[in-house]
Every structure is written in C-alpha cells, then in structure tokens.
Design a protein around this motif. Structure first.
Motif, PDB file in Angstrom:
ATOM      1  N   ARG A  37      29.545  78.611   2.110  1.00 40.98           N
ATOM      2  CA  ARG A  37      28.982  79.878   2.565  1.00 40.98           C
ATOM      3  C   ARG A  37      28.169  80.480   1.426  1.00 40.98           C
ATOM      4  O   ARG A  37      28.600  80.455   0.267  1.00 40.98           O
ATOM      5  CB  ARG A  37      30.103  80.828   2.978  1.00 40.98           C
ATOM      6  N   CYS A  38      27.011  81.018   1.782  1.00 42.67           N
ATOM      7  CA  CYS A  38      26.106  81.576   0.785  1.00 42.67           C
ATOM      8  C   CYS A  38      26.720  82.837   0.167  1.00 42.67           C
ATOM      9  O   CYS A  38      27.126  83.755   0.887  1.00 42.67           O
ATOM     10  CB  CYS A  38      24.760  81.898   1.427  1.00 42.67           C
ATOM     11  N   ASP A  39      26.752  82.878  -1.162  1.00 43.88           N
ATOM     12  CA  ASP A  39      27.323  84.039  -1.855  1.00 43.88           C
ATOM     13  C   ASP A  39      26.468  85.294  -1.653  1.00 43.88           C
ATOM     14  O   ASP A  39      26.958  86.409  -1.794  1.00 43.88           O
ATOM     15  CB  ASP A  39      27.415  83.760  -3.364  1.00 43.88           C
ATOM     16  N   VAL A  40      25.203  85.111  -1.337  1.00 49.09           N
ATOM     17  CA  VAL A  40      24.291  86.251  -1.211  1.00 49.09           C
ATOM     18  C   VAL A  40      24.250  86.775   0.227  1.00 49.09           C
ATOM     19  O   VAL A  40      24.508  87.953   0.485  1.00 49.09           O
ATOM     20  CB  VAL A  40      22.866  85.865  -1.673  1.00 49.09           C
ATOM     21  N   CYS A  41      23.923  85.896   1.190  1.00 50.08           N
ATOM     22  CA  CYS A  41      23.685  86.388   2.546  1.00 50.08           C
ATOM     23  C   CYS A  41      24.770  85.974   3.532  1.00 50.08           C
ATOM     24  O   CYS A  41      24.676  86.267   4.719  1.00 50.08           O
ATOM     25  CB  CYS A  41      22.304  85.960   3.037  1.00 50.08           C
ATOM     26  N   ALA A  42      25.789  85.264   3.066  1.00 51.57           N
ATOM     27  CA  ALA A  42      26.975  84.946   3.867  1.00 51.57           C
ATOM     28  C   ALA A  42      26.710  83.934   4.982  1.00 51.57           C
ATOM     29  O   ALA A  42      27.499  83.799   5.905  1.00 51.57           O
ATOM     30  CB  ALA A  42      27.604  86.222   4.430  1.00 51.57           C
ATOM     31  N   VAL A  51      21.633  74.571  -1.492  1.00 53.68           N
ATOM     32  CA  VAL A  51      20.755  75.726  -1.315  1.00 53.68           C
ATOM     33  C   VAL A  51      21.045  76.343   0.048  1.00 53.68           C
ATOM     34  O   VAL A  51      21.369  75.641   1.008  1.00 53.68           O
ATOM     35  CB  VAL A  51      19.272  75.300  -1.439  1.00 53.68           C
ATOM     36  N   CYS A  52      20.942  77.663   0.113  1.00 53.31           N
ATOM     37  CA  CYS A  52      21.126  78.335   1.395  1.00 53.31           C
ATOM     38  C   CYS A  52      19.823  78.230   2.202  1.00 53.31           C
ATOM     39  O   CYS A  52      18.768  78.623   1.708  1.00 53.31           O
ATOM     40  CB  CYS A  52      21.469  79.807   1.184  1.00 53.31           C
ATOM     41  N   PRO A  53      19.885  77.737   3.435  1.00 53.08           N
ATOM     42  CA  PRO A  53      18.654  77.555   4.208  1.00 53.08           C
ATOM     43  C   PRO A  53      18.044  78.874   4.668  1.00 53.08           C
ATOM     44  O   PRO A  53      16.878  78.922   5.032  1.00 53.08           O
ATOM     45  CB  PRO A  53      19.112  76.721   5.413  1.00 53.08           C
ATOM     46  N   GLU A  54      18.806  79.968   4.601  1.00 54.21           N
ATOM     47  CA  GLU A  54      18.289  81.274   5.018  1.00 54.21           C
ATOM     48  C   GLU A  54      17.575  81.982   3.870  1.00 54.21           C
ATOM     49  O   GLU A  54      16.425  82.380   3.985  1.00 54.21           O
ATOM     50  CB  GLU A  54      19.432  82.160   5.539  1.00 54.21           C
ATOM     51  N   CYS A  55      18.280  82.152   2.737  1.00 53.00           N
ATOM     52  CA  CYS A  55      17.719  82.975   1.651  1.00 53.00           C
ATOM     53  C   CYS A  55      17.359  82.161   0.425  1.00 53.00           C
ATOM     54  O   CYS A  55      16.904  82.717  -0.579  1.00 53.00           O
ATOM     55  CB  CYS A  55      18.698  84.087   1.280  1.00 53.00           C
ATOM     56  N   LEU A  56      17.588  80.841   0.496  1.00 57.35           N
ATOM     57  CA  LEU A  56      17.346  79.942  -0.639  1.00 57.35           C
ATOM     58  C   LEU A  56      18.228  80.267  -1.840  1.00 57.35           C
ATOM     59  O   LEU A  56      17.948  79.834  -2.965  1.00 57.35           O
ATOM     60  CB  LEU A  56      15.864  79.901  -1.036  1.00 57.35           C
TER      61      LEU A  56
END
Ligand SMILES: [Zn+2]
Lengths: 147, 405
Positions: A37-42, A51-56
């Motif tokens: 799970r992305c630490d920034v945008c969840a 890498v998070c595919p939403e916010c990179l």
C-alpha cells in the motif's frame, strides 16, 4: 479469515518467494491477506511493484486487508493440466472489498463448483503449502451466507 | 502531424509449409519451406530479402514446440544479407512481428522483409492430453517455482493454460450479456464447415451442434472444440516497401492500417475489462488510421486460439456492438462464406490448425488474391479488403489489407 486445514490438498506449483512478494505469499501464516500500500496516497498495489501507479510514490508497505471479496469471474476447470491437481476445480478472479480493481486469481473452495456464481461474496482462507513459508490465498463462500 | 507509416508497406508474397499433426519434421526445415515458398510467391529471390522478422524468437523455455526457428537460424540457413531484423514476443500479439516489418520498410530500414512464424507443438508435445504451461519442463515436480507475474499468480491455482484464463473472460461475457454456449458454438461450427473446403486443414470431418454440445469439457464454458488444435507448420509473409512492391509478381496488398494499442494493464488477470481484453484498444486504433469502415471489409480472419477470442474480435472491430457478438453469430449465417462477414475461411485455428496468428494473416492474403479454391469468398467479385487479427488476453494486434491501389 481462518487458517483452516483444507481437505484433499492438491499438488500446487508454488511461487518463487522473494523479498518483494513474501508479504503476499506468506502472510497467511498469520491469517492475513496482505498487499503493498502506498505510504502517500494509500493505494493498494498488486502484483507488488516498486512504485505507486497512482501518485508515483516510491514508499510502499505491506498491509493486511479484510480478505472479503467478490467473484468477478470464474471457470470450472475440467482438464488435468497438472498431475496431482485433479479436476474439477474452480479458478476465479476476485476483487478485494477495500479497493475497486484490487484483484487476484485464486481458487474457490469449500463449496460445490456448481454453487459458484459471478458476484458471489467470498472470504480468504489459506492453505499451508508446507514449503518456503507459503500459504496459498484461496477463497470460500463468505461467512454471511452461513448465517 | 498524423503519420500513418504502414501505408508505405504492402504484402507481396506468402508461403506455408506442410501443416499437420505430428509431422515429425525438423521445424527449421518447415520454416525454410515456408520462407522459400513466400519468396517465390512474391517473384523475388533471396538476394532481395534484406529484412527478417519473427515471433516469438528462437527459444521459449517451458513451451514445447511453441517456436521452431528464430532469426539466427533462418538468417544463417539462407545466408541472408540483412539490413534489419527483429525477433521476440513482447509485442502486440503475434502479428506484432509483421507490424514491425511494416515500420521497418516505412522508415527505410529495409525493402523486403521476410516474416515467419513456426510451431511444432503437435510433435513436441507428443501423445496424450494437452499439458499445463511449464509441465514437462519441471513445473510438475515439487522443486519448480513459478516466476514472473504471469506464471507466479496463475500456476499456483491450477490455471496452467490460457484455456482457463480465457474461459473466465467468456464467463464474464456470458454474465454481462447473456451469451450462451449454443451461440459460441458457431465459431467452432463455422470453422469446421470452412475446413471441409480446405485440403490443408487438419480437422475436416463434419461437426454438428450435438457434437459440440456433447464434447468433453475443458474449462467451462470451453469444450474441446472451443480450443485450437496444436499442429506443426510454418507460415511466411513478405512485407515490401510500397514503391518496391511494384516490381513483385502479384498485386501488392496494401497495408491500409494496423492496430497495436494496449491501454490497460498488460496482464491476464489485471486487465480492466475482463470481457473485451486487449483487442478493444488494438481494434479501436486500427479504425483511427483509415477512412475505411467495418462495412467495407469483405473477409475477416480473426484469431480463434479459443472460440471466444474470435467473438471478442468481431465485437472489438465493430462488426457488431460490444455485447452483441453472441446474437450476431447465432445460427452462423452472418459469418458463413456467403454471409455478411465471412469469418476464418480456412477453418481458423480450431479446425485448420494452430499456426498461431500468422495463419490468419496468410488466409486474409489468400482471399484477397482469390486463391481460396473451394473456400474462396465471392460476393460475386473477390473481396477487396480483409482484416486479420491475432492475440487474446493482454495481447492483440490487427491489420487491415486492401487489394485496391
Ligand atoms: Zn500513491
């Protein structure tokens, strides 16, 4: 989620466990279905990626989900593709409740193949592979159906 | 700037080896048969060939017979002098190798590109029933470990074949649109009817709806007759630069447009729309690159590795609306040789044999050149425009060809 012993455990081709995917394949030991799970945008990310595919965002951490899901589609397989994995069995793609599009391929167990349907609610259950700390995430009819 | 480079490319020759079940022949020899056949068909000599392209390349571990020759083997066997070559499988479907050739001639990297695809799955897999992916190269033993997203997240669940994955897409289509097995059957029945008119097809006995409905189930809703037939065989296609094509023997078949897009996730289980697959994006792109419309197409050769894929291509390419494919093919009249859009005129891969995409393009050319013999489409004139498409799941590529100048 219950780490219950399943009857008639088939021979399974097991995944290669790595630092990147261990949370997914081995989390069942603690009855947990885990995704990055992305630490920034969840956003949950599966299969694991750096890498998070939403916010990179580049910081992602494993986190358990409820294990509750819905069947998007399935098939009842009748062909013996793998010696020791005897048909018939149900292969399905399920979507995890926590996030639209968070999905995985799995088997539906604990019910007759003929009782499976698209849209059916299911819950995670883990099969101890007995090797490499792997617990295979499978799904069975949701506990609400039993009530 | 709107560059449509593929219009600088034309198909000038085609070739095919013997096609059959367990031929037991050296796959490189089959490949050379097809390549020489294609060069001769174009009225060229091997000295004219300065480009070489193939799918999936020379080696695919764990898939017996999936490839019979790579660039290196053919390059060396024919002692070609190449200016450009390319082989691999990370492409928009099998026809991606031919699209690469179009791009190469359009950009001046080559003049005449020999494209080929060889399979020998029938001989390599031997007797007995079809085995799962990787089984036979270690996956059936306890030591093997599945690696890479495609294998890692499918094989542990016994989903060891595209049959299982694509059956799930078909089930989603059935669920969303009410499609039925009796409708899907028409892809198989039509293929068999056409195969009866094709002396090179591998399965030519008549097939009835009862035969289909009573066939052994593979992965519901797919029965045996929804799955293509592994064969040995090689197909070759010559792609020439349009101005150089003028010197060839036959009417060049202009490449009117290609479609190679994949806008969703490149994954069998993560692609956003489970019932359209990657075909959606490839087909949409093709129509953006031409003024022609689906109604202009005289014949459609659409990949039927599994019956449902051909139905999905019919929808994606706009021969009917998405979701209406089942109804469109019901009864089979619309897709018959004398129908609205004749489909898989050589018997497809279901009855013609699994030449893995290249056979579909080969047949599109056969039909445009009027070489189809008993299975030739005439309405009453020869078709002028054909579409060939290959791939399913996250793989898809399509080509629109025209015999008009
Ligand atoms: Zn993020």
């Amino acid at each position: 989620m219950k780490n219950a012993p399943l009857p008639d455990k088939p021979f399974r081709i097991l995944p290669a466990v790595t630092d990147q995917n261990a949370h997914f394949w081995c989390g069942g030991k603690y009855d947990e279905l885990c995704f990055l799970r992305c630490d920034v945008c969840a956003t949950y990310v599966h299969p694991p990626a750096p890498v998070c595919p939403e916010c990179l965002g580049r910081e992602l951490s494993p986190e358990p989900v409820s294990g509750d899901a819905r069947i998007l589609t399935y098939t009842i397989n009748h062909h013996p593709w793998i010696p020791g994995f005897e048909p018939p069995y149900v292969v399905a793609i399920v979507e995890i409740d926590e996030q639209p599009g968070l999905r995985l391929m799995t088997n539906i167990v604990g019910c007759s193949p003929d009782s499976v349907s698209i849209g059916m609610r299911v819950e995670a259950v883990f099969e101890d592979a007995g090797e490499d700390g792997i617990f295979i995430p499978l799904f069975q009819p949701h506990r609400d159906y039993a009530a | 700037m709107n560059i449509i480079g593929e219009k600088q490319a034309a198909i000038t020759g085609i070739g095919q080896s013997a096609v059959g079940r367990r031929l037991g022949r050296d796959p490189l020899a089959l490949t050379i048969d097809a390549c020489l056949d294609a060069i001769e068909d174009a009225g060229l000599t091997r000295e004219d060939i300065d480009g070489l392209s193939t799918y999936p390349g020379g080696s695919v571990p764990g898939a017996p017979g999936f490839t019979g020759a790579g660039i290196t083997e053919v390059h060396d066997a024919l002692r070609l002098n190449l200016n450009w070559f390319c082989g691999g499988m990370e492409l928009p479907g099998q026809l991606g190798a031919v699209v690469n050739a179009c791009a190469a001639v359009a950009s001046g990297l080559a003049t005449h590109v020999l494209c080929f695809r060889t399979v020998w799955e029938s001989t390599a897999q031997g007797g007995g029933s079809r085995k799962g992916i990787g089984v036979g190269s270690g996956a059936g033993s306890g030591k093997f470990r599945a690696r890479g997203a495609t294998m890692e997240y499918t094989l542990p669940f016994g989903a060891a074949s595209a049959a299982v994955w694509i059956a799930m897409y078909a089930m989603r289509h059935f669920h969303e649109y009410g499609t039925r097995r009796e409708q899907l059957a028409q892809i198989a029945l039509n293929a068999r009817a056409n195969a009866q008119l094709n002396p090179n097809a591998v399965y030519r006995d008549p097939m009835s709806m009862d035969d289909y409905m009573n066939a052994r189930m593979i992965s519901f809703p797919f029965c045996l007759f929804d799955c293509d037939a592994p064969v040995d065989g090689s197909t070759a296609i010559i792609v020439s630069r349009a101005d150089a094509a003028a010197d060839t023997r036959k009417t060049p078949l202009r490449v009117e447009a290609v479609g190679t897009a994949l806008h969703g996730r490149p994954s069998w289980d993560q692609f956003d729309d489970l019932s359209t697959m990657a075909l959606r994006d490839a087909a949409a792109m093709l129509w953006k690159r031409t003024d022609l419309k689906p109604k202009d197409v005289g014949v459609a050769e659409l990949y039927d590795g599994f019956s449902f894929i051909a139905l999905a291509w019919l929808e994606a390419l706009g021969f009917c609306a998405v979701g209406e494919g089942g109804e469109f093919i019901e009864g089979g009249e619309r897709i018959a040789l004398d129908g609205e859009i004749p489909l898989n005129t050589q018997g497809g891969q279901l009855s013609g044999g699994r030449l893995h995409g290249f056979g579909m393009l080969h047949e599109a050319c056969v039909q445009l050149w009027g070489e189809g013999g008993e299975r030739q489409v005439r309405d009453p004139a020869l078709p002028k425009v054909a579409v060939a498409a290959a791939g399913g799941g996250p793989l898809g590529g399509c080509m629109l060809l025209s015999s008009e100048r």
